[in-house]
Each structure stands twice: as C-alpha cells, then as structure tokens.
Design an enzyme around this catalytic site. Structure first.
Site, short mmCIF file in Angstrom:
data_model
loop_
_atom_site.label_atom_id
_atom_site.label_comp_id
_atom_site.label_asym_id
_atom_site.label_seq_id
_atom_site.Cartn_x
_atom_site.Cartn_y
_atom_site.Cartn_z
CD GLU A 437 33.93 48.55 34.65
OE1 GLU A 437 34.29 48.63 35.83
OE2 GLU A 437 32.95 49.16 34.18
C1 BMA Z 1 30.77 48.52 36.49
C2 BMA Z 1 30.53 47.07 36.71
C3 BMA Z 1 30.58 46.69 38.13
C4 BMA Z 1 29.98 47.75 39.01
C5 BMA Z 1 29.12 48.68 38.19
C6 BMA Z 1 28.53 49.78 38.99
O1 BMA Z 1 32.00 48.92 36.89
O2 BMA Z 1 31.35 46.33 35.88
O3 BMA Z 1 31.91 46.40 38.52
O4 BMA Z 1 29.25 47.17 40.01
O5 BMA Z 1 29.84 49.25 37.15
O6 BMA Z 1 29.51 50.62 39.51
#
Ligand code: BMA
Length: 838
Positions: A437
C-alpha cells in the site's frame, strides 16, 4: 554446544559499564531460549504477566525503552590449519552489538538479514568462550535519522520511527495489532567451520514444460575462503519416492549451472488441481575426495507465470492472473499476518494447523503481507506440501522509506538478496511483491492535496528489488506493490485491487481519484457494494468479526466481558471503535450485549465475505483472484480474521470455505430478477442436476426447478434465470446439487433482522462417537434454521462445517475432530439464530 542463554536489562548504555560483555556472575540474569523472545522470557520468569492477558499490553511498554543483553558460553575447538570458523546469526532483532570474549565483533541493524562473523582468531583454547549481545532500544537507535512522514498516520510513524529501520513494521501496533515491539535473538545461532570454499547459493527453477518432459535449471554459487583449486560439485536430484534421477559431477570455480531434461515429470499443483509431488535436490562440494560443504532443497516441478495481457472481453483492461503449468487459475485465499506478536516463538505446529485450516477452506493462495516478517522456513515448507501458493510481499508497509541514505539502501539490497536466495526454490512461491500500500497511499495524498509528490521508497520497488531479482530470480513474477497497476495504483482495469469501500468507506469510483471523503454511512459500507467492484484481482477485502466467546473469556478480565468496557475496546485496534455499526445496522441491527455483538458481527462478516467472493468468482476470468483480509490473528482481538488467535474458526471461515469450493453455485439477485451461476475451477467438465427452489421458512415450498447443467473446465456461467419475490420475509431462494457436487447455497430475500423465521425452533442432533478424537453429528430441522452453530469447549476442535443454515427435511452431517484432546458427545452443544428470536 551453546550453554543455556540468559538475558538481563540495563539502563541505556549501562550494560557495558556493568560488565555484561565479560561474563561474570549470573546475578539478575534470567533464562531464555534461542531462538527466543524477550517478552516471553520475562513472562516465563514471572517478571511480567502474559502481555495478551487482560490489560497487560500497556504494562509491558517499559520493555521497549531498556537495553537488553543476551549471553551464553560455548566451547569450540580452535581453527585447524586453513579452516575458517564463523558465528552465524540467522536473525537478530534488531540493533545489536555482538561481543565475543569481551571484544566487539560487529553490529547489526536489520532483523531480516543473517549475519556472519569470522571468529577463529578470537576463540579461546581453554576455559570456554563468552558470547554477549547488546540490543539497543529500536526507536532511539534511529533517533538521529531525519523523519520521513506522511500527513496520514504521521503521529504514529513519528513516535515509532518504524520506517527508518528494517524491523517488522507491525510491532508498534496496527489496526489489528498491539503495541509490543520485539527484541532479541529471534533466529538460531550457529558455529560453522569451512575449508577452502562454501556453498553460498543453490537455486532451482523449472524453465519449461514440454510434452512428457520438463526442463530444469540448477545453479550453484560458491564463496571462496582461500585460493581454492580443483573443486567439484556433485548435484543429485531424487524423485518424490527418493529414487535417484540425476547425478552429475562438474568442475566448479565460482559458479556452475546445469540444465536438465527430465522425462515424465510429476508436476506440482495447488491443492484443488492436483498433487504436490516434491523432489529433493542435493549439492555436494568437494576437492578430490575431501567433502567441503553440502546443501539440500525440497523442490517442485511446475511453471508459474503472471498473465497481464489484454482482456479482449473487457476492452481497456488487462488480466491479472496466475498461470500454473499453463493453466490460468483463480486464486482463492487470504492475507497472512504474523501468527503471534512474538514472531521468534511461533511453533511449527501453529503454522501447520493454520495452513491446514486454509487448505480445508478451499484456499490455494496465501499472501504474506508486507508489514510482518518474511515467514519461517516451516511456513513455506507447509505451503509446498499442502499446495498453497504464496504471494510474497517484501517487508515494507504503508509508509515512505528512506532512499537517499546509501547505508539504508545497501542494507535493503542485502536483505532482499538474502531473502530471495532463501525462498526462490519453493514450489509454492508465486509472486514477489514490492510492498503493501505505499504507492496507493502516496497516490491518495497527492490526489487530496493536488500535488505530485514522488513516493519515497519507490527506488526499492522500481529499481533495487527488480535489479536483485534480475540476478537472483528472473523466473518468479514480480509486482511493484499491492495494490498496483493501471492509471492509479488501485485501478480496477489493471493490476490488483484493495477493496476498502466496504468496511473503511473508501470511494468506489472504478478508476478512483480520492477526494478525501469517506462514506461510512450504512449505505456506503454495505457489503452488497462489492458488486460494484470490477477489479482484476482483489488482493484485500474484509470485514470485522468477533472471535468466539470462549476465546474472549480465556484472555479478557471477567469484568471487561461486556460491550463498551475499556478492556473490550482495547481489543479493537481499528478506529473508530464502533466502525462495525454501519455494517450491522441494515443487516442485524445493533447488538445490546456482548453475546449479540459476537453473533451479529460473525454473521455480517460471513454474509459479506460470501457475497464478495461469489461476485468475484462469477467474474472469472476477468477477475482472477480474491484474497481476504485477513486469515489469522497475532493476538486475541476483534479483527478481520477468519480464524482467531486460539485457532477457533469464526462463522466467516466456514462461509468462506463454502464460497471457495472449487465448484460453486451462487445466486445473483437484482430486484425480482434472479440468476444462478455455476463457477467451475476444476480442470474438467462438470455435470449434474441442480435443484432450485423457493422454500417457506415454516415448511413447504413455492416452487422447485430441476436443472441439468454441464460446465466446461475452468469456467463460470449463468445457467438459470427466474423471478423471486422481492423482499419476502418468510421464504428463501435455495439451491443444492442432487449429487452433492457443490455446497448447498441460498439467497436471503430480505435482511436477517426482518426475517420471519420460526422463533425458538432448534435442530435435532444425533451424535455418534467415531473414536476417541472424533464425533459424527447428524442435524435435522422441521423448519428453516438460520446459522446453526455447533460448539465445543475443547480447544482445537475442528468442524467439517459449521455456522450454516438447515433446511427442513435435509439432514446435515458434520465431523468433529480434535487431534490433541479426546472428544465426547457431552462436549457438544448446538444453537441457532431462531432460538434468540422473541
Ligand atoms: C490494509 C492492509 C493492512 C490493514 C488492513 C485493514 O490496509 O494492508 O495494512 O491492516 O488493510 O485496515
């Protein structure tokens, strides 16, 4: 050869002054293990309470600010003539200074690297050797580095400085994880002795599959310790029955490569598509008759590519699909986070149990998420054995990372090289992925602020990692980030997608430009909005579900076992803590008690994931993957996981297992228009007869259709269209296969809270003891039952199915196994949704 390890804490800088590097008396030192974890050693010594128990998390915060020393003694022979003796640390967490016999050997600053030190000249002939390691507090160790912050989560990153160090990023807390950063000797320590040369790398790859044969490539690389001459390597390949297939001895100076052609290879497949035959590869290095070194790898013969070609049926879009042995597949799976906050001490049996759970839930892929760790060898070995592909992130998550500090860059380069060399031979390895991300968050920040700031850290994903892979593993596909691809990193037309419209309320625009508005209204986060997702591969989507009451009881203070208590809110790390309400309101309504909270969130998580998975799978081949956020937990909490920290499967686990069945029948209902789709992930034609019916909850049915179907291999098709009563409260649309080829399925025609189910109705249960560790249950109903749930207080009990609906007149068989503890029929209880109705 090492004596038991001990550890002790000091004020920062105090250990050396107190003589910790010198040996001396053991006053105040406590026992620990290597590999091991400081928190757990303190807990075993009675210095702290279990950090997962009650409110203990906060009470462990002091550990982070201390200087920790670990030490041991060992006897070792002095080096023979021409021999090099090395201390090998497979993992130190993180800022360590290593002392041997009081002398500084070296310092380390990356948890994800192994470190070698030549120690021959420092060894003592008699009286033993003292090995001492000082761990400085992590955050303080990078305090002199310039901060690198984003407007998002700036305070959290500023406090931990996690992005300025190469250490598991989730340690300071995540939206599912506690703030318990680890410290210690987290991987084994060994003494290695070598003459002349040692094997630095052994690599295996399937280059191509032909008709009746496979082309393999084996590469061996040496590290010379002296001016070594006349070296030979013998390479052996054994088939899955340990029959020697190939034996070749070659002269080698620094590197050697073999290309082999194997007749009638036994191909490795995912669990759903075939067997997992594993070959053994051995390399032996010798100089004449004298053996110098050896290495072994367990390997599988298969090709694996990533198809990103144009999707002709959806113009402007590209596929994102894995192709195994020439066959495009739909990846059914989940994202994996560390199986404990204390990553040093995750038992092999825990990996085994969780990964076997994944395969039982019809998964064929696990994504190792970039905020955790490059997983233990046991993880990948089980994935090889079980037929579970691995999407492997590099360990960067949701942050900018320094890229103009040459020492940091080189540190990452070393880390990536070592990890690629460690993991690249695994049959399960499907993808290397740059990070979690970071690109998409930078994109969101830019589109909110109207700027064009380049991502700090892109150097790794765009240059450093690709360059290492070009040398070390040009065979496994690479993807720069998750999500990534297309006109923006979360494009639905190209690459993978993290779908957080549901749950977090991120906007649904197909080629989204984020304008800063989250829509967390019940309509905004409704799980039916998964139907708006036209992504190519959904590598994250998820919904919270509470763990079972038995898990909460085990870990929480009794006084906290109520909604809204401080201890309860401590277990929810996402913010705001009532985020789930938007999802509950339209489906179940809001809970009044903890018991209802568990039931309601479990139900919504199960229904929501089922809805999403079915939609994504119907879109095959345009969508080619659905990985749920998240498979497991690192501590007992309320999160997106399918299996809780104690290994108890939530309702969502079973709903997922059914929705991931290789052969799936699912309804797509819009208004009064209903369609039945069959999705066939098998590599053969599947035929049968589906019975479609609208059943009345009280018994009887409106109508029934018997539908013969025949589905081509690896396809998804609409097989039926009809009309259903919209919003009907007293009936349900059902499908089953007369030959049980796919799991029973149903579509509720109205929200659960409005359904007119027979109140108080309960299943009849017959339990037969099949052996000390196994029970067979038959369940029957005289009216329609929602969410029938079997419960056993015996930890580790596995249900072949659970949390399902029961139709009147159709008996359901469930097997319950517990490999660790005996089971008896008295242990079993059953309840269902109808019983809590007024
Ligand atoms: C995404 C994941 C995690 C996070 C999840 C829930 O952003 O990559 O970083 O825990 O969603 O928010």
């Amino acid at each position: 050869m090492f004596e038991p390890w001990k550890l002790k804490d000091f004020d920062v800088g105090g250990g050396l002054a107190a003589g910790a590097a010198q040996g001396g008396d053991d006053g105040g030192w406590i026992d620990t293990t290597v590999p091991g974890d400081t928190h757990l050693a303190l807990q075993r010594a009675g210095r702290i309470g279990d950090p997962f128990l009650g409110r203990n998390e906060a009470a462990a915060a002091w550990i982070e600010g201390r200087e920790w020393w670990w030490r041991t003694r060992f006897e070792a022979a002095l080096p023979a003539a021409g021999e090099r003796v090395e201390l090998l640390f497979e993992g130190l967490d993180t800022f360590a200074s290593i002392y041997l016999n009081g002398r500084l050997l070296g310092a380390t600053d990356n948890m994800f690297r192994a470190w070698r030190f030549e120690v021959g000249a420092l060894l003592r002939a008699a009286g033993g050797n003292e090995l001492a390691i000082c761990f400085a507090p992590a955050t303080a160790s990078v305090a002199h580095q310039p901060q690198l912050l984003w407007p998002m989560a700036a305070e959290k990153i500023a406090a931990s400085r996690r992005n300025l160090m190469r250490k598991a990023q989730f340690g300071w807390g995540w939206d599912w994880g506690p703030n318990l950063p680890t410290v210690g000797v987290w991987q084994p320590v060994r003494i290695e002795r070598h003459q002349q040369a040692r094997i630095a790398a052994l690599r295996f790859a399937t280059v191509a599959l032909g008709t009746g044969h496979a082309e393999l490539r084996i590469d061996l690389a040496l590290e010379h310790l002296a001016d070594a001459k006349d070296l030979q390597a013998t390479i052996r390949l054994f088939d899955p029955n340990r029959v020697l297939l190939v034996e070749q001895t070659v002269a080698i100076e620094r590197e050697a490569s073999l290309t082999l052609k194997i007749a009638d290879p036994q191909l490795w497949w995912t669990a759903d598509l075939g067997a997992q035959p594993l070959y053994q590869l051995e390399a032996e290095l010798h100089q004449g008759p004298q053996p110098l070194d050896s290495a072994q790898r367990t390997v599988g013969i298969r090709t694996l590519t990533l198809d990103t070609s144009d999707d002709p049926a959806e113009p402007g879009s590209q596929f994102f699909r894995f192709v195994l042995n020439g066959v495009p597949l739909f990846a059914r799976g989940a994202c994996w986070i560390p199986a404990s906050s204390f990553v040093a001490e995750v038992a092999e049996s825990r990996y085994r149990a969780l990964l076997e759970d994944a395969v039982r839930a019809n998964m064929n892929m696990m994504r190792v998420w970039g905020g955790g760790i490059y997983e233990a060898d046991a993880f990948y070995a089980h994935c090889d054995r079980l037929g579970l592909l691995v999407w492997q992130d590099f360990m960067f998550a949701c942050a900018p990372y320094p890229q103009s500090d040459t020492a940091f860059v080189d540190n990452v380069r070393q880390e990536v090289t070592q990890q690629v060399r460690r993991l690249r031979h695994h049959a399960c390895l499907a993808l290397w992925c740059g990070n979690n991300e970071s690109q998409v968050i930078q994109h969101l920040i830019n589109s909110m602020g109207g700027g064009q700031t380049a991502l700090e850290g892109r150097l790794y994903y765009d240059e450093i990692i690709p360059a290492v892979l070009a040398n070390e593993d040009a065979v496994t596909p690479y993807w720069p980030g998750s999500p990534w691809g297309g006109s923006n990193p979360n494009s639905m037309k190209s690459g993978d997608v993290h779908d957080w419209m549901v749950w977090h309320g991120f906007p649904p625009v197909p080629d989204q430009t984020f304008v800063g508005e989250l829509d967390r209204s019940p309509e905004g986060v409704a799980y039916t909005r998964y139907a708006e997702d036209s992504g190519r591969f959904i590598s994250e989507f998820g919904i919270h579900g509470a763990p079972a009451m038995q898990t909460l009881r085990r870990w929480m203070d009794a006084d906290d076992l109520k909604l809204g208590s401080e201890g309860f809110l401590d277990r929810i790390k996402d913010h705001p803590k009532d985020k789930v309400n938007g999802m509950l309101i339209p489906v179940t309504g809001l809970p009044q008690t903890l018991e209802q909270y568990i039931d309601y969130t479990m139900l919504v998580q199960a229904e929501g994931l089922k809805f999403g998975i079915e939609h994504f799978r119907r879109r095959k081949p345009h969508c080619a993957g659905a990985l749920i956020w998240q498979f497991n937990d690192c501590w007992p909490c309320i999160s997106w996981s399918l299996v809780d920290y104690d290994g108890v499967a939530k309702a969502s686990y079973h709903a997922t297992a059914r929705a991931f069945s290789p052969l799936l029948a699912s309804f797509k209902v819009v208004g009064e228009q209903a369609e039945l789709w069959i999705t066939n992930d098998r590599l053969r034609v599947v035929s049968g007869t589906a019975e479609i019916a609208v059943l009345r909850f009280a018994g009887g049915q409106d109508w029934q259709v018997l539908l013969p179907y025949s589905l081509p291999a690896n396809s998804s098709q609409r097989v039926w269209r009809g009309r259903v009563p919209q919003g009907a409260l007293d009936r349900v649309l059902c499908v089953r296969d007369l030959g049980s080829a796919f799991p029973e399925n149903r579509h509720l025609l109205a929200p659960v809270k409005d359904l007119q189910l027979a109140p108080g109705a309960a299943p009849q249960m017959t339990v037969t003891q099949q052996g000390p560790h196994e029970l067979e249950v038959v369940l029957q109903a005289s009216s329609y039952l929602l969410m029938v749930q079997l419960e056993s207080p015996v930890p580790g009990s596995q249900f072949s199915d659970n949390h399902f609906d029961l139709r009147p007149g159709v008996a359901r068989h469930v097997t319950i196994r517990n490999s660790a503890s005996p089971l008896s029929p008295q242990h079993l209880s059953v309840r269902c949704w109808n019983q809590q109705l007024p």
